[in-house]
Design a protein around this motif. Structure first.
Motif: not given
Length: 123
Positions: A48, A52, A89, A92-97, A99-100, A103
């Motif tokens: 990952r 990036r 993974e 990390y996916r749940t963390q990104v969701i 955060n979205l 926001r």
């Protein structure tokens, strides 16, 4: 492997990792490159980051993470149990969701998951 942050007046002038000539740092970097090819949580972390920020910085970050895990194992007698790449993974996916969603809420929006359609099926 520690970061070198030069700060003046609450402004970050430069932030980089110092160059190391030690054998331990070289071995940790070698271990980081090797673990990047495995199906482990550390391997998923390396892949990952390398996508990036690039391979060189990902090697250093993964080597530092391995050093911290090694220190905790030696100092506190902790055993490292790898949760696997799929666990990493999904976390990390749940963390990104999350955060979205947070926001979007700040801007006055509500996110809803898309409904799967029959035309979107891949044959």
């Amino acid at each position: 492997m520690a970061p070198s942050n030069k700060i003046s007046g609450r402004k970050v002038l430069s932030s980089r990792t110092r160059r190391f000539g030690s054998r331990a740092a070289a071995l940790l970097r070698l271990a980081a490159v090797t673990v990047g090819r495995t199906d482990t949580a550390l391997g998923a972390f390396y892949r990952r980051l390398s996508a990036r920020i690039g391979k060189a910085k990902a090697v250093t970050a993964t080597a530092r993470k391995i050093a911290v895990l090694f220190y905790n194992a030696v100092r506190h007698g902790m055993e490292y149990v790898d949760p696997g790449a799929s666990f990493y993974e999904t976390r990390y996916r749940t963390q990104v969701i999350d955060n979205l969603h947070r926001r979007a809420k700040v801007f006055g929006f509500v996110l809803k998951p898309m409904e799967p359609t029959a035309s979107a099926a891949v044959s």
